[in-house]
Design an enzyme around this catalytic site. Structure first.
Site, PDB file in Angstrom:
ATOM      1  CB  CYS A 143      -0.925  -0.001   1.205  1.00  0.00           C
ATOM      2  SG  CYS A 143      -1.861  -1.529   1.355  1.00  0.00           S
ATOM      3  CG  HIS A 278      -3.146   3.070   2.133  1.00  0.00           C
ATOM      4  ND1 HIS A 278      -3.752   2.659   0.973  1.00  0.00           N
ATOM      5  CD2 HIS A 278      -3.198   2.011   2.990  1.00  0.00           C
ATOM      6  CE1 HIS A 278      -4.141   1.404   1.115  1.00  0.00           C
ATOM      7  NE2 HIS A 278      -3.827   0.994   2.325  1.00  0.00           N
ATOM      8  CG  ASN A 309      -6.811  -1.171   1.442  1.00  0.00           C
ATOM      9  OD1 ASN A 309      -6.061  -0.881   0.520  1.00  0.00           O
ATOM     10  ND2 ASN A 309      -6.377  -1.507   2.646  1.00  0.00           N
TER      11      ASN A 309
HETATM   12  O1  UT7 Z   1      -3.889  -1.495   3.671  1.00  0.00           O
HETATM   13  C1  UT7 Z   1      -2.853  -1.986   4.453  1.00  0.00           C
HETATM   14  C2  UT7 Z   1      -3.007  -1.585   5.849  1.00  0.00           C
HETATM   15  N1  UT7 Z   1      -4.219  -2.151   6.401  1.00  0.00           N
HETATM   16  C3  UT7 Z   1      -4.807  -1.564   7.411  1.00  0.00           C
HETATM   17  O2  UT7 Z   1      -4.377  -0.533   7.849  1.00  0.00           O
HETATM   18  C4  UT7 Z   1      -6.028  -2.226   8.001  1.00  0.00           C
HETATM   19  C5  UT7 Z   1      -5.952  -2.150   9.510  1.00  0.00           C
HETATM   20  N2  UT7 Z   1      -7.018  -2.871  10.217  1.00  0.00           N
HETATM   21  C6  UT7 Z   1      -8.332  -2.520  10.166  1.00  0.00           C
HETATM   22  O3  UT7 Z   1      -8.724  -1.654   9.428  1.00  0.00           O
HETATM   23  C7  UT7 Z   1      -9.257  -3.195  11.142  1.00  0.00           C
HETATM   24  O4  UT7 Z   1      -8.527  -4.010  12.006  1.00  0.00           O
HETATM   25  C8  UT7 Z   1     -10.399  -4.040  10.489  1.00  0.00           C
HETATM   26  C9  UT7 Z   1     -11.362  -3.114   9.766  1.00  0.00           C
HETATM   27  C10 UT7 Z   1      -9.796  -5.052   9.540  1.00  0.00           C
HETATM   28  C11 UT7 Z   1     -11.201  -4.803  11.537  1.00  0.00           C
HETATM   29  O5  UT7 Z   1     -11.742  -3.899  12.481  1.00  0.00           O
HETATM   30  P1  UT7 Z   1     -11.453  -4.087  14.032  1.00  0.00           P
HETATM   31  O6  UT7 Z   1     -12.169  -3.025  14.718  1.00  0.00           O
HETATM   32  O7  UT7 Z   1      -9.972  -4.169  14.255  1.00  0.00           O
HETATM   33  O8  UT7 Z   1     -12.136  -5.476  14.313  1.00  0.00           O
HETATM   34  P2  UT7 Z   1     -11.588  -6.647  15.239  1.00  0.00           P
HETATM   35  O9  UT7 Z   1     -10.761  -7.570  14.430  1.00  0.00           O
HETATM   36  O10 UT7 Z   1     -10.995  -6.061  16.495  1.00  0.00           O
HETATM   37  O11 UT7 Z   1     -12.921  -7.377  15.651  1.00  0.00           O
HETATM   38  C12 UT7 Z   1     -13.886  -6.761  16.541  1.00  0.00           C
HETATM   39  C13 UT7 Z   1     -15.061  -7.670  16.687  1.00  0.00           C
HETATM   40  C14 UT7 Z   1     -14.701  -9.089  17.081  1.00  0.00           C
HETATM   41  O12 UT7 Z   1     -15.745  -9.596  17.901  1.00  0.00           O
HETATM   42  P3  UT7 Z   1     -15.606  -9.610  19.512  1.00  0.00           P
HETATM   43  O13 UT7 Z   1     -14.376 -10.414  19.810  1.00  0.00           O
HETATM   44  O14 UT7 Z   1     -15.461  -8.162  19.915  1.00  0.00           O
HETATM   45  O15 UT7 Z   1     -16.880 -10.238  19.956  1.00  0.00           O
HETATM   46  C15 UT7 Z   1     -14.683  -9.846  15.797  1.00  0.00           C
HETATM   47  O16 UT7 Z   1     -14.980 -11.202  15.939  1.00  0.00           O
HETATM   48  O17 UT7 Z   1     -15.760  -7.786  15.448  1.00  0.00           O
HETATM   49  C16 UT7 Z   1     -15.784  -9.155  15.018  1.00  0.00           C
HETATM   50  N3  UT7 Z   1     -15.562  -9.162  13.600  1.00  0.00           N
HETATM   51  C17 UT7 Z   1     -16.517  -8.998  12.698  1.00  0.00           C
HETATM   52  N4  UT7 Z   1     -17.842  -8.829  12.836  1.00  0.00           N
HETATM   53  C18 UT7 Z   1     -18.560  -8.669  11.715  1.00  0.00           C
HETATM   54  C19 UT7 Z   1     -14.364  -9.279  12.939  1.00  0.00           C
HETATM   55  N5  UT7 Z   1     -14.572  -9.178  11.626  1.00  0.00           N
HETATM   56  C20 UT7 Z   1     -15.884  -9.019  11.444  1.00  0.00           C
HETATM   57  C21 UT7 Z   1     -16.691  -8.851  10.323  1.00  0.00           C
HETATM   58  N6  UT7 Z   1     -18.020  -8.674  10.496  1.00  0.00           N
HETATM   59  N7  UT7 Z   1     -16.176  -8.832   9.069  1.00  0.00           N
END
Ligand code: UT7
Length: 353
Positions: A143, A278, A309
């Site tokens: 990226c 980005h 993205n």
């Molecule tokens: O481009 C290169 C660089 N990339 C980035 O900079 C991306 C960086 N990361 C992110 O943007 C975020 O981490 C994501 C958007 C990918 C995910 O968001 P998050 O707020 O970090 O979610 P998480 O992985 O902490 O998950 C939070 C909750 C979890 O449930 P509990 O444990 O709180 O009950 C997950 O199981 O959301 C759940 N979850 C989802 N729920 C619905 C994880 N993925 C999903 C999903 N839909 N797709």
């Protein structure tokens, strides 16, 4: 002691001083005093994919995706859209915007992680599509690839190795995304952006602040290597991401990098006319705006909302769109920063074409 032995035991300065003896003196490379971006272009695939078409396979919802990432929809490549075809389309757009002839392009730097051939690179094929036989090569900086390309093009124009350089950021991430992977299926998308960098009477590309943290190489990666796939008979690979780790690194690590790029350019945040980071996650973008204390009314790229993205393509695509919409001024100063798999990053202030 032979000449070679004596040379290798000397410090670098002494070896350099000895080098011309008997071999003549090389003509030094000469380039333009400065470089700038002459024009940007983009290609967005026709197919619009709303969150509603993604959610079922990942047990998610439109609300969750919008709240956590800001994404409402994305573009996915059609069957005839390839890394090469999308690149060529964006390149033609950028060349037209720059107002130069295609034949004036002397080098192509193509940033991608989704060209489906290990070799050759995509850039020479793009050159052929454009009717060029110029220097053409790919770089892999995920990226951050476009900002790496702009840094290199700036140095090439000023160093004299090419008068006009085409920088392309392109991805067809839909080829490398597992539709059932909850952490990537709603984020990754397809597209291409391009910029023409050429000579300038004034500095048009500020110093680049760039670096890497290879200790975190596993946080975004092709899930298995090609040799593991071959030896273990695995299916075609996808790219996986430890979302939270990358999120924390981006939110806390990238604002200081952006700040250093502003300082290196010799300006203050108040001098900026645009912030074009980005497009990884709307929450990361908002956090950076706050940490950088950017002026309240500064235009900030929010292309992620309906483009998602697109990795190396995201910054030139957002730039092209904001310029075309008249949201940012020609000749204004834009801070751009790319960050991603590696982990790697690059940031610079540029004069908008
Ligand atoms: O481009 C290169 C660089 N990339 C980035 O900079 C991306 C960086 N990361 C992110 O943007 C975020 O981490 C994501 C958007 C990918 C995910 O968001 P998050 O707020 O970090 O979610 P998480 O992985 O902490 O998950 C939070 C909750 C979890 O449930 P509990 O444990 O709180 O009950 C997950 O199981 O959301 C759940 N979850 C989802 N729920 C619905 C994880 N993925 C999903 C999903 N839909 N797709």
């Amino acid at each position: 002691m032979t000449g070679a032995e004596s040379a290798s035991s000397q410090p670098a300065q002494a070896r350099a001083a000895d080098a011309p003896k008997g071999t003549g003196i090389l003509r030094p490379p000469t380039g333009a005093a400065h470089a700038r971006i002459w024009g940007v272009g983009g290609f967005r695939p026709e197919r619009v994919v709303p969150n509603s078409q993604i959610v079922e396979l990942i047990d998610s919802s439109d609300e969750w995706i919008q709240e956590r990432s800001g994404i409402k929809s994305r573009r996915w490549a059609g069957p005839n859209d390839t890394v090469v075809s999308m690149s060529a389309a964006a390149a033609r757009d950028a060349i037209a915007a720059a107002g130069i002839e295609t034949s004036q392009v002397e080098a192509i730097i193509l940033a991608t992680v989704t060209h489906p051939y290990q070799t050759p690179a995509a850039a020479p094929i793009v050159a052929e599509e454009l009717g060029l036989r110029c220097a053409a090569f790919d770089i892999s900086a995920a990226c951050a690839g476009y900002c790496h390309g702009i840094a290199m093009a700036n140095d090439m124009v000023r160093g004299g190795s090419a008068r006009f350089v085409l920088v392309i950021g392109v991805e067809k991430l839909s080829d490398f995304t597992d539709a059932t992977d909850r952490s990537t299926a709603f984020i990754f998308a397809d597209g291409a952006g391009a910029a023409v960098v050429g000579p300038s009477d004034f500095p048009g590309i500020g110093p680049t602040i760039w670096g890497s943290d290879g200790s975190q190489w596993e946080t975004i990666k092709q899930n298995e290597s090609w040799t593991e796939i071959r030896d273990q008979g695995l299916a075609f690979p996808s790219i996986g991401m430890q979302g939270q780790s990358v999120f924390r690194w981006a939110v806390w690590g990238m604002a200081p990098v952006a700040r250093r790029a502003i300082e290196a350019a010799g300006i203050t945040p108040d001098d900026l006319d645009a912030f074009i980071p980005h497009q990884a996650n709307l929450r990361i973008i908002d956090a950076m705006v706050k940490q950088l204390k950017l002026p309240a009314d500064i235009p900030v790229a929010h292309d992620i909302v309906d483009t998602a993205n697109t990795s190396a393509a995201s910054i030139p695509l957002a730039t092209e769109r904001m310029l075309r919409a008249g949201e940012i001024p020609h000749g204004g100063l834009a801070l751009q920063i790319g960050f991603g798999a590696g982990l790697v990053y690059a940031a610079q202030v540029v004069v908008l074409p």
